[in-house]
Design a protein around this motif. Structure first.
Motif, PDB file in Angstrom:
ATOM      1  N   ARG A 133       9.575  13.036  -1.819  1.00  0.00           N
ATOM      2  CA  ARG A 133       8.744  13.633  -2.864  1.00  0.00           C
ATOM      3  C   ARG A 133       7.438  14.219  -2.323  1.00  0.00           C
ATOM      4  O   ARG A 133       6.924  15.189  -2.861  1.00  0.00           O
ATOM      5  N   PHE A 134       6.906  13.619  -1.263  1.00  0.00           N
ATOM      6  CA  PHE A 134       5.592  14.043  -0.761  1.00  0.00           C
ATOM      7  C   PHE A 134       5.673  14.399   0.733  1.00  0.00           C
ATOM      8  O   PHE A 134       5.029  13.753   1.560  1.00  0.00           O
ATOM      9  N   PRO A 135       6.450  15.412   1.097  1.00  0.00           N
ATOM     10  CA  PRO A 135       6.619  15.731   2.524  1.00  0.00           C
ATOM     11  C   PRO A 135       5.313  16.102   3.220  1.00  0.00           C
ATOM     12  O   PRO A 135       5.124  15.766   4.394  1.00  0.00           O
ATOM     13  N   ALA A 136       4.420  16.785   2.524  1.00  0.00           N
ATOM     14  CA  ALA A 136       3.146  17.167   3.150  1.00  0.00           C
ATOM     15  C   ALA A 136       2.263  15.950   3.383  1.00  0.00           C
ATOM     16  O   ALA A 136       1.678  15.774   4.455  1.00  0.00           O
ATOM     17  N   GLN A 137       2.168  15.083   2.387  1.00  0.00           N
ATOM     18  CA  GLN A 137       1.326  13.892   2.513  1.00  0.00           C
ATOM     19  C   GLN A 137       1.939  12.841   3.431  1.00  0.00           C
ATOM     20  O   GLN A 137       1.219  12.014   3.991  1.00  0.00           O
ATOM     21  N   PHE A 138       3.258  12.892   3.594  1.00  0.00           N
ATOM     22  CA  PHE A 138       3.911  11.885   4.424  1.00  0.00           C
ATOM     23  C   PHE A 138       3.388  11.909   5.857  1.00  0.00           C
ATOM     24  O   PHE A 138       3.429  10.901   6.560  1.00  0.00           O
ATOM     25  N   ALA A 139       2.874  13.045   6.290  1.00  0.00           N
ATOM     26  CA  ALA A 139       2.343  13.163   7.650  1.00  0.00           C
ATOM     27  C   ALA A 139       1.196  12.194   7.908  1.00  0.00           C
ATOM     28  O   ALA A 139       0.942  11.821   9.062  1.00  0.00           O
ATOM     29  N   TYR A 140       0.510  11.764   6.856  1.00  0.00           N
ATOM     30  CA  TYR A 140      -0.568  10.776   7.030  1.00  0.00           C
ATOM     31  C   TYR A 140      -0.049   9.497   7.691  1.00  0.00           C
ATOM     32  O   TYR A 140      -0.769   8.834   8.432  1.00  0.00           O
ATOM     33  N   PHE A 141       1.193   9.148   7.410  1.00  0.00           N
ATOM     34  CA  PHE A 141       1.747   7.885   7.914  1.00  0.00           C
ATOM     35  C   PHE A 141       1.989   7.902   9.419  1.00  0.00           C
ATOM     36  O   PHE A 141       2.227   6.859  10.014  1.00  0.00           O
ATOM     37  N   SER A 142       1.961   9.082  10.022  1.00  0.00           N
ATOM     38  CA  SER A 142       2.208   9.164  11.462  1.00  0.00           C
ATOM     39  C   SER A 142       0.929   9.067  12.289  1.00  0.00           C
ATOM     40  O   SER A 142       0.985   9.055  13.519  1.00  0.00           O
TER      41      SER A 142
ATOM     42  N   LYS B  46       0.816  -1.217   0.000  1.00  0.00           N
ATOM     43  CA  LYS B  46       0.000   0.000   0.000  1.00  0.00           C
ATOM     44  C   LYS B  46       0.850   1.267   0.000  1.00  0.00           C
ATOM     45  O   LYS B  46       0.335   2.350  -0.293  1.00  0.00           O
ATOM     46  N   MET B  47       2.125   1.162   0.314  1.00  0.00           N
ATOM     47  CA  MET B  47       3.009   2.313   0.179  1.00  0.00           C
ATOM     48  C   MET B  47       3.060   2.770  -1.277  1.00  0.00           C
ATOM     49  O   MET B  47       3.049   3.975  -1.558  1.00  0.00           O
TER      50      MET B  47
ATOM     51  N   VAL C 299     -10.925  11.042  -1.094  1.00  0.00           N
ATOM     52  CA  VAL C 299      -9.495  10.739  -1.151  1.00  0.00           C
ATOM     53  C   VAL C 299      -8.822  10.927   0.200  1.00  0.00           C
ATOM     54  O   VAL C 299      -7.983  10.106   0.610  1.00  0.00           O
ATOM     55  N   ASP C 300      -9.176  11.987   0.925  1.00  0.00           N
ATOM     56  CA  ASP C 300      -8.571  12.207   2.238  1.00  0.00           C
ATOM     57  C   ASP C 300      -8.815  11.016   3.158  1.00  0.00           C
ATOM     58  O   ASP C 300      -7.879  10.512   3.797  1.00  0.00           O
ATOM     59  N   MET C 301     -10.057  10.542   3.212  1.00  0.00           N
ATOM     60  CA  MET C 301     -10.367   9.413   4.079  1.00  0.00           C
ATOM     61  C   MET C 301      -9.751   8.121   3.542  1.00  0.00           C
ATOM     62  O   MET C 301      -9.342   7.244   4.314  1.00  0.00           O
ATOM     63  N   ALA C 302      -9.656   8.001   2.217  1.00  0.00           N
ATOM     64  CA  ALA C 302      -9.028   6.821   1.619  1.00  0.00           C
ATOM     65  C   ALA C 302      -7.561   6.724   2.018  1.00  0.00           C
ATOM     66  O   ALA C 302      -7.055   5.644   2.352  1.00  0.00           O
ATOM     67  N   ILE C 303      -6.866   7.859   2.017  1.00  0.00           N
ATOM     68  CA  ILE C 303      -5.458   7.873   2.428  1.00  0.00           C
ATOM     69  C   ILE C 303      -5.330   7.418   3.877  1.00  0.00           C
ATOM     70  O   ILE C 303      -4.470   6.595   4.216  1.00  0.00           O
ATOM     71  N   ARG C 304      -6.186   7.951   4.742  1.00  0.00           N
ATOM     72  CA  ARG C 304      -6.141   7.562   6.155  1.00  0.00           C
ATOM     73  C   ARG C 304      -6.434   6.072   6.318  1.00  0.00           C
ATOM     74  O   ARG C 304      -5.801   5.384   7.131  1.00  0.00           O
ATOM     75  N   ALA C 305      -7.389   5.566   5.548  1.00  0.00           N
ATOM     76  CA  ALA C 305      -7.751   4.155   5.641  1.00  0.00           C
ATOM     77  C   ALA C 305      -6.609   3.248   5.206  1.00  0.00           C
ATOM     78  O   ALA C 305      -6.408   2.167   5.773  1.00  0.00           O
ATOM     79  N   LEU C 306      -5.836   3.694   4.219  1.00  0.00           N
ATOM     80  CA  LEU C 306      -4.704   2.895   3.743  1.00  0.00           C
ATOM     81  C   LEU C 306      -3.503   3.002   4.678  1.00  0.00           C
ATOM     82  O   LEU C 306      -2.882   1.995   5.026  1.00  0.00           O
TER      83      LEU C 306
ATOM     84  N   ASP D  43       8.137   8.463  12.919  1.00  0.00           N
ATOM     85  CA  ASP D  43       7.069   9.252  12.315  1.00  0.00           C
ATOM     86  C   ASP D  43       6.353   8.505  11.184  1.00  0.00           C
ATOM     87  O   ASP D  43       5.790   9.096  10.285  1.00  0.00           O
ATOM     88  N   GLY D  44       6.329   7.234  11.217  1.00  0.00           N
ATOM     89  CA  GLY D  44       5.675   6.355  10.221  1.00  0.00           C
ATOM     90  C   GLY D  44       6.576   5.138  10.042  1.00  0.00           C
ATOM     91  O   GLY D  44       7.509   4.950  10.816  1.00  0.00           O
ATOM     92  N   ILE D  45       6.261   4.197   9.079  1.00  0.00           N
ATOM     93  CA  ILE D  45       5.450   4.510   7.953  1.00  0.00           C
ATOM     94  C   ILE D  45       4.394   3.402   7.722  1.00  0.00           C
ATOM     95  O   ILE D  45       3.227   3.708   7.651  1.00  0.00           O
ATOM     96  N   LYS D  46       4.757   2.074   7.647  1.00  0.00           N
ATOM     97  CA  LYS D  46       3.751   1.076   7.293  1.00  0.00           C
ATOM     98  C   LYS D  46       4.146  -0.299   7.805  1.00  0.00           C
ATOM     99  O   LYS D  46       5.310  -0.683   7.773  1.00  0.00           O
ATOM    100  N   THR D  47       3.115  -1.032   8.264  1.00  0.00           N
ATOM    101  CA  THR D  47       3.301  -2.428   8.663  1.00  0.00           C
ATOM    102  C   THR D  47       2.637  -3.335   7.639  1.00  0.00           C
ATOM    103  O   THR D  47       1.852  -2.887   6.791  1.00  0.00           O
ATOM    104  N   GLY D  48       2.925  -4.632   7.727  1.00  0.00           N
ATOM    105  CA  GLY D  48       2.285  -5.584   6.829  1.00  0.00           C
ATOM    106  C   GLY D  48       2.413  -6.998   7.350  1.00  0.00           C
ATOM    107  O   GLY D  48       3.394  -7.338   8.020  1.00  0.00           O
ATOM    108  N   TYR D  49       1.410  -7.814   7.058  1.00  0.00           N
ATOM    109  CA  TYR D  49       1.472  -9.227   7.442  1.00  0.00           C
ATOM    110  C   TYR D  49       0.567 -10.064   6.545  1.00  0.00           C
ATOM    111  O   TYR D  49      -0.589  -9.718   6.300  1.00  0.00           O
ATOM    112  N   ILE D  50       1.116 -11.127   6.015  1.00  0.00           N
ATOM    113  CA  ILE D  50       0.374 -12.286   5.542  1.00  0.00           C
ATOM    114  C   ILE D  50       1.178 -13.499   6.011  1.00  0.00           C
ATOM    115  O   ILE D  50       2.346 -13.367   6.388  1.00  0.00           O
TER     116      ILE D  50
END
Length: 287
Positions: free
Chosen positions: A195-204, A73-74, A119-126, A229-236
């Motif tokens: 590349r996306f410093p403003a959007q990167f804040a979503y990951f925190s 999802k990153m 889109v804002d809520m979609a980003i948060r959901a991801l 300050d982020g960024i993403k976990t994953g598991y299968i």
């Protein structure tokens, strides 16, 4: 004064070159991590990168093929952020939920066919919930179909220098042909932040409110480990417990990737130990 696009691109390319130069065929002249890796699974791979220079401070099987799980999802978010930057969508754009997207297994928001999500809520959901139904909806919206979007994801990976990565879906749900490496995930993490410093804040974000429900995230390092300050976990099951972690403390920055943990607790403990050892080695006051 903001950095112009050419200079920003050059900075990212410099980071890519630093990572591209690393190879698991050599042994880095660094001390071993504090935690013994003897208890880690055969799926284990890791890399620690200086977030300012791209220098590799530690690696273990960082070019070995691994399943990305929800780290996928990153890249889904990368392409969504890019669409925002190009003006093709805004945070208010409504993304429709197809029957196929709604039927994806958890983790999910439980959206119904015919509903929409902005889109804002979609980003948060991801970024926070790692919602598979939303990931598929985003892929279908931007790519026309999830299959076409996965091709776009792979093409973008190649353009970023992620030579060991192939995407087959937008979510990270099991697919034997969907592969990546710890090195590639570090490169993607660096690229997202640069590349996306403003959007990167979503990951925190540790949680978000969705239609009256408080949705908690999966990344327990955020808010518990100073500077994370982020960024993403994953598991299968096929991948084990994965994580890409961004750290910014006292002007020193790291991107830490650990893949194949036996448990989330073991994975997180290993990340903490890698931060403790290698953050003092990161350059101070970088870009």
């Amino acid at each position: 004064m903001s950095i112009t696009a050419p200079f920003r691109a050059a900075a990212i390319l410099l980071l890519m070159f630093g990572l591209a130069a690393c190879s698991t065929s050599r042994t880095l002249d660094v001390a071993p991590p504090l935690a013994s890796t003897a208890s880690m699974s055969v799926k284990y791979a890791a890399i620690v990168v200086d977030g300012s220079t791209g220098s590799v401070l530690y690696e273990a099987d960082s070019n070995a093929p691994r399943y990305p799980a929800s780290l996928t999802k990153m890249m889904t978010l990368y392409l969504l952020f890019e669409a925002m930057q190009q003006g093709r969508v805004t945070t208010a754009t409504e993304i429709p939920i197809s029957d196929y997207a709604a039927r994806r297994p958890p983790s999910k928001l439980g959206l119904k066919p015919g509903q929409t999500i902005d889109v804002d809520m979609a980003i948060r959901a991801l970024a926070t919930k790692s919602a598979n139904d939303v990931a598929v909806a985003v892929g279908e919206y931007l790519g026309g179909s999830e299959e076409q979007f996965a091709q776009m994801m792979t093409a973008k990976a190649r353009s970023l220098g992620m030579r060991g990565t192939t995407f087959r879906n937008a979510s990270g749900l099991p697919d034997v042909e969907q592969r990546t490496t710890a090195r590639d995930m570090a490169l993607l993490g660096l690229s997202l932040r640069k590349r996306f410093p403003a959007q990167f804040a979503y990951f925190s974000s540790q949680n978000f409110n969705f239609r009256g429900r408080n949705i908690r995230g999966h990344n327990d390092l955020i808010g518990r480990v100073e500077g994370v300050d982020g960024i993403k976990t994953g598991y299968i099951r096929a991948s084990g417990f994965n994580i890409v972690t961004s750290v910014n403390r006292g002007g020193r920055k790291l991107v830490v990737v650990v893949m194949g943990g036996n448990t989330a607790r073991q994975r997180n403990a290993h990340v903490e130990e890698l931060i403790l050892r290698y953050l003092p080695q990161a350059s101070a006051g970088g870009v």
